[in-house]
Motif scaffolding. Structure first.
Motif, PDB file in Angstrom:
ATOM      1  N   PHE A   1       0.875  -1.176   0.000  1.00 11.65           N
ATOM      2  CA  PHE A   1       0.000   0.000   0.000  1.00 11.65           C
ATOM      3  C   PHE A   1       0.907   1.218   0.000  1.00 11.65           C
ATOM      4  CE2 PHE A   1      -4.105  -2.008   0.795  1.00 11.65           C
ATOM      5  CZ  PHE A   1      -3.696  -3.278   1.168  1.00 11.65           C
ATOM      6  N   HIS A   2       1.036   1.839  -1.168  1.00 10.31           N
ATOM      7  CA  HIS A   2       1.963   2.960  -1.319  1.00 10.31           C
ATOM      8  C   HIS A   2       1.147   4.241  -1.192  1.00 10.31           C
ATOM      9  CE1 HIS A   2       5.531   5.027  -2.242  1.00 10.31           C
ATOM     10  NE2 HIS A   2       5.514   5.000  -3.563  1.00 10.31           N
ATOM     11  N   GLY A   3       1.342   4.936  -0.075  1.00  8.30           N
ATOM     12  CA  GLY A   3       0.503   6.090   0.211  1.00  8.30           C
ATOM     13  C   GLY A   3       0.675   7.224  -0.775  1.00  8.30           C
ATOM     14  N   ALA A   4      -0.346   8.058  -0.851  1.00 10.71           N
ATOM     15  CA  ALA A   4      -0.291   9.231  -1.724  1.00 10.71           C
ATOM     16  C   ALA A   4       0.662  10.268  -1.152  1.00 10.71           C
ATOM     17  CB  ALA A   4      -1.691   9.811  -1.879  1.00 10.71           C
ATOM     18  N   LYS A   5       0.826  10.248   0.187  1.00  2.58           N
ATOM     19  CA  LYS A   5       1.693  11.232   0.849  1.00  2.58           C
ATOM     20  C   LYS A   5       2.956  10.541   1.381  1.00  2.58           C
ATOM     21  CE  LYS A   5      -2.337  11.942   2.511  1.00  2.58           C
ATOM     22  NZ  LYS A   5      -3.421  12.043   3.480  1.00  2.58           N
ATOM     23  N   PRO A   6       4.077  11.305   1.499  1.00  2.00           N
ATOM     24  CA  PRO A   6       5.312  10.678   1.990  1.00  2.00           C
ATOM     25  C   PRO A   6       5.202  10.297   3.466  1.00  2.00           C
ATOM     26  CG  PRO A   6       5.627  13.042   1.675  1.00  2.00           C
ATOM     27  CD  PRO A   6       4.268  12.731   1.147  1.00  2.00           C
ATOM     28  N   GLY A   7       6.006   9.349   3.858  1.00  2.00           N
ATOM     29  CA  GLY A   7       6.006   8.878   5.252  1.00  2.00           C
ATOM     30  C   GLY A   7       6.857   7.633   5.354  1.00  2.00           C
ATOM     31  N   PRO A   8       6.875   7.019   6.538  1.00  2.00           N
ATOM     32  CA  PRO A   8       7.747   5.853   6.737  1.00  2.00           C
ATOM     33  C   PRO A   8       7.206   4.589   6.069  1.00  2.00           C
ATOM     34  CG  PRO A   8       6.491   6.318   8.720  1.00  2.00           C
ATOM     35  CD  PRO A   8       6.159   7.413   7.743  1.00  2.00           C
ATOM     36  N   VAL A   9       8.062   3.584   6.037  1.00  2.00           N
ATOM     37  CA  VAL A   9       7.667   2.270   5.526  1.00  2.00           C
ATOM     38  C   VAL A   9       7.453   1.342   6.723  1.00  2.00           C
ATOM     39  CG1 VAL A   9       8.346   0.290   4.108  1.00  2.00           C
ATOM     40  CG2 VAL A   9       9.007   2.620   3.425  1.00  2.00           C
ATOM     41  N   LEU A  10       6.248   0.807   6.830  1.00  2.00           N
ATOM     42  CA  LEU A  10       5.880  -0.096   7.922  1.00  2.00           C
ATOM     43  C   LEU A  10       5.632  -1.484   7.342  1.00  2.00           C
ATOM     44  CD1 LEU A  10       4.872  -0.730  10.872  1.00  2.00           C
ATOM     45  CD2 LEU A  10       2.610   0.059  10.103  1.00  2.00           C
ATOM     46  N   ALA A  11       6.341  -2.490   7.862  1.00  2.00           N
ATOM     47  CA  ALA A  11       6.128  -3.869   7.415  1.00  2.00           C
ATOM     48  C   ALA A  11       5.314  -4.626   8.459  1.00  2.00           C
ATOM     49  CB  ALA A  11       7.470  -4.562   7.195  1.00  2.00           C
ATOM     50  N   LEU A  12       4.287  -5.358   8.003  1.00  2.00           N
ATOM     51  CA  LEU A  12       3.438  -6.180   8.862  1.00  2.00           C
ATOM     52  C   LEU A  12       3.546  -7.613   8.355  1.00  2.00           C
ATOM     53  CD1 LEU A  12       0.242  -3.884   8.808  1.00  2.00           C
ATOM     54  CD2 LEU A  12       2.221  -3.730  10.339  1.00  2.00           C
ATOM     55  N   VAL A  13       3.993  -8.512   9.236  1.00  2.00           N
ATOM     56  CA  VAL A  13       4.270  -9.881   8.787  1.00  2.00           C
ATOM     57  C   VAL A  13       3.537 -10.871   9.682  1.00  2.00           C
ATOM     58  CG1 VAL A  13       6.050 -11.609   8.340  1.00  2.00           C
ATOM     59  CG2 VAL A  13       6.552  -9.171   7.981  1.00  2.00           C
ATOM     60  N   SER A  14       2.819 -11.797   9.065  1.00  2.00           N
ATOM     61  CA  SER A  14       2.143 -12.811   9.853  1.00  2.00           C
ATOM     62  C   SER A  14       2.276 -14.175   9.209  1.00  2.00           C
ATOM     63  CB  SER A  14       0.709 -12.352  10.057  1.00  2.00           C
ATOM     64  OG  SER A  14      -0.185 -13.262   9.785  1.00  2.00           O
ATOM     65  N   GLY A  15       1.947 -15.215   9.979  1.00  2.00           N
ATOM     66  CA  GLY A  15       1.976 -16.570   9.445  1.00  2.00           C
ATOM     67  C   GLY A  15       3.370 -17.145   9.277  1.00  2.00           C
ATOM     68  N   LEU A  16       4.354 -16.662  10.082  1.00  2.00           N
ATOM     69  CA  LEU A  16       5.607 -17.422  10.176  1.00  2.00           C
ATOM     70  C   LEU A  16       5.259 -18.802  10.732  1.00  2.00           C
ATOM     71  CD1 LEU A  16       8.041 -14.755  11.712  1.00  2.00           C
ATOM     72  CD2 LEU A  16       7.823 -15.412   9.324  1.00  2.00           C
ATOM     73  N   HIS A  17       4.250 -18.810  11.585  1.00  2.00           N
ATOM     74  CA  HIS A  17       3.644 -20.050  12.065  1.00  2.00           C
ATOM     75  C   HIS A  17       2.262 -20.138  11.416  1.00  2.00           C
ATOM     76  CE1 HIS A  17       6.561 -19.279  15.567  1.00  2.00           C
ATOM     77  NE2 HIS A  17       7.070 -20.162  14.745  1.00  2.00           N
ATOM     78  N   GLY A  18       2.122 -21.052  10.449  1.00  2.00           N
ATOM     79  CA  GLY A  18       0.978 -21.013   9.524  1.00  2.00           C
ATOM     80  C   GLY A  18      -0.343 -21.475  10.093  1.00  2.00           C
ATOM     81  N   THR A  19      -0.349 -21.969  11.352  1.00  2.00           N
ATOM     82  CA  THR A  19      -1.629 -22.358  11.944  1.00  2.00           C
ATOM     83  C   THR A  19      -1.986 -21.437  13.125  1.00  2.00           C
ATOM     84  OG1 THR A  19      -0.380 -24.108  13.089  1.00  2.00           O
ATOM     85  CG2 THR A  19      -1.713 -24.756  11.204  1.00  2.00           C
ATOM     86  N   GLU A  20      -1.307 -20.285  13.225  1.00  2.00           N
ATOM     87  CA  GLU A  20      -1.724 -19.255  14.193  1.00  2.00           C
ATOM     88  C   GLU A  20      -2.706 -18.352  13.452  1.00  2.00           C
ATOM     89  OE1 GLU A  20       2.387 -19.646  16.794  1.00  2.00           O
ATOM     90  OE2 GLU A  20       1.996 -17.744  15.801  1.00  2.00           O
TER      91      GLU A  20
END
Ligand SMILES: [Zn+2]
Length: 350
Positions: free
Chosen positions: A59-78
């Motif tokens: 999701f590349h925002g229209a306005k400048p700002g930081p880059v936030l990474a959200l990661v899930s499912g390293l454990h695929g049954t959580e």
């Protein structure tokens, strides 16, 4: 002359910033123009074992700002953590975002598909223990390496999502990784208080070496990028209130980072947990819990017991300390060395 030079300089700086904000943000095959979203995959090629394709949304925002990474499912049954990021992907609007959000909703696809808890069934490794990874190792090593290079090194902040696995009856909590770097610790503390899960584990004995970072959030923190880990959901269920905790927490951290409009009311008085005690079974057999997730227990209290396959008690599991049951085994299956429960000891001085 000086004025003209400064004007020229500022014009150059301005045009550079403008050019950056007009550039696509690309992760794997997902390339998003400013104000747009894009879906794709991070390809991890086969080596001695199979390759894999990790889904990624940008999701590349229209306005400048930081880059936030959200990661899930390293454990695929959580599952709750995975479904929460699916919900975020459906609801985030890049036109409203300042900065860029990179979402990996499900890293460990073999675990998810085959319903195998804790590890990647391809190489039997936990996908949150082998960071920063190895481009020539087994699948878990190569996936970890790809995420380190293509996600961690590209982001400014990161959140790693977990929850009770198939056999873990877990109450929601977050981790505050206290590194000793005061400036970074102040930011991660703010992030975890903005996220809003009201039990917070202070985790201070993590690897400091970026080349032996082990965990995903620690891979970001050892590279100077503030990161936290959060957990909600339990025992294979996907309860709406657990999903909502993770969705709302994510939006609150985005507000704290000024990536979304609106104010955050951070937690004022969370329960800080200074130490986690793991109770292991010294016997195989059938497990019967006597307390629930979230129960506050006294030291020495019997929290469950194990019988042999004829119903004869072979082990009484006792709380080694007073504290809160962060999770307790959710299923009867018990082998020697399995975790019966994790007890969090409360601290008033985090
Ligand atoms: Zn996990």
């Amino acid at each position: 002359m000086k004025f003209a030079f400064l004007t020229l300089l500022s014009l150059c700086l301005f045009s550079t910033a403008y050019a950056v904000s007009q550039t696509n943000f690309t992760v794997g095959t997902a390339a998003a123009a400013p104000g747009q979203k894009a879906f794709g995959v991070i390809e991890v090629p086969a080596r001695a074992d199979a390759g894999t394709s990790i889904p990624v949304a940008v999701f590349h925002g229209a306005k400048p700002g930081p880059v936030l990474a959200l990661v899930s499912g390293l454990h695929g049954t959580e599952y709750t953590s995975i479904i929460a990021l699916e919900k975020l992907i459906q609801t985030l609007d890049p036109a409203q975002i300042s900065g860029t959000v990179v979402i990996l909703p499900l890293v460990n696809i073999p675990s998810f598909e085959q319903k195998v808890p804790h590890v990647n069934p391809v190489d039997k490794k936990s996908m949150n223990r082998y960071y920063p990874g190895d481009p020539n190792g087994s699948q878990t090593d190569r996936v970890s390496w790809a995420i380190t290079k293509q996600v961690v090194e590209r982001c400014d902040y990161l959140i790693d999502y977990h929850g009770g696995d198939l056999d873990e009856n877990l109450r929601p909590y977050a981790y505050w990784p206290k590194s000793g770097n005061e400036k970074q610790d102040a930011i991660t503390r703010d992030m975890v208080l903005a996220f809003g899960l009201d039990h917070i584990i202070v985790w201070s004995d993590r690897p400091k070496d970026p080349n032996a970072s082990r965990y995903l959030d620690n891979t970001a923190n050892t590279r100077g990028k503030p990161a936290i880990a959060v957990e909600a959901g339990h025992s294979g269920t996907v309860e709406p209130e657990d999903v909502q905790l993770l969705v709302n927490g994510s939006l609150n951290v985005m507000r704290y980072l000024k990536m979304l409009p609106g104010n955050v009311v951070p937690l004022q008085h969370p329960v800080w947990i200074g130490k986690v005690d793991t109770v292991e079974s010294e016997q195989p057999g059938i497990f019967y819990p006597l307390v629930q997730r979230g129960t506050y227990v006294a030291q020495g209290m019997t929290i469950g017991y194990v019988t042999d396959y004829f119903g004869r008690t072979v082990l009484e599991a006792k709380a080694p300390s007073a504290g809160v049951v962060l999770y307790i085994c959710a299923v009867p299956s018990m082998k020697k060395g399995d975790t019966v429960a994790n007890i969090g000891e409360i601290t008033t001085n985090p």
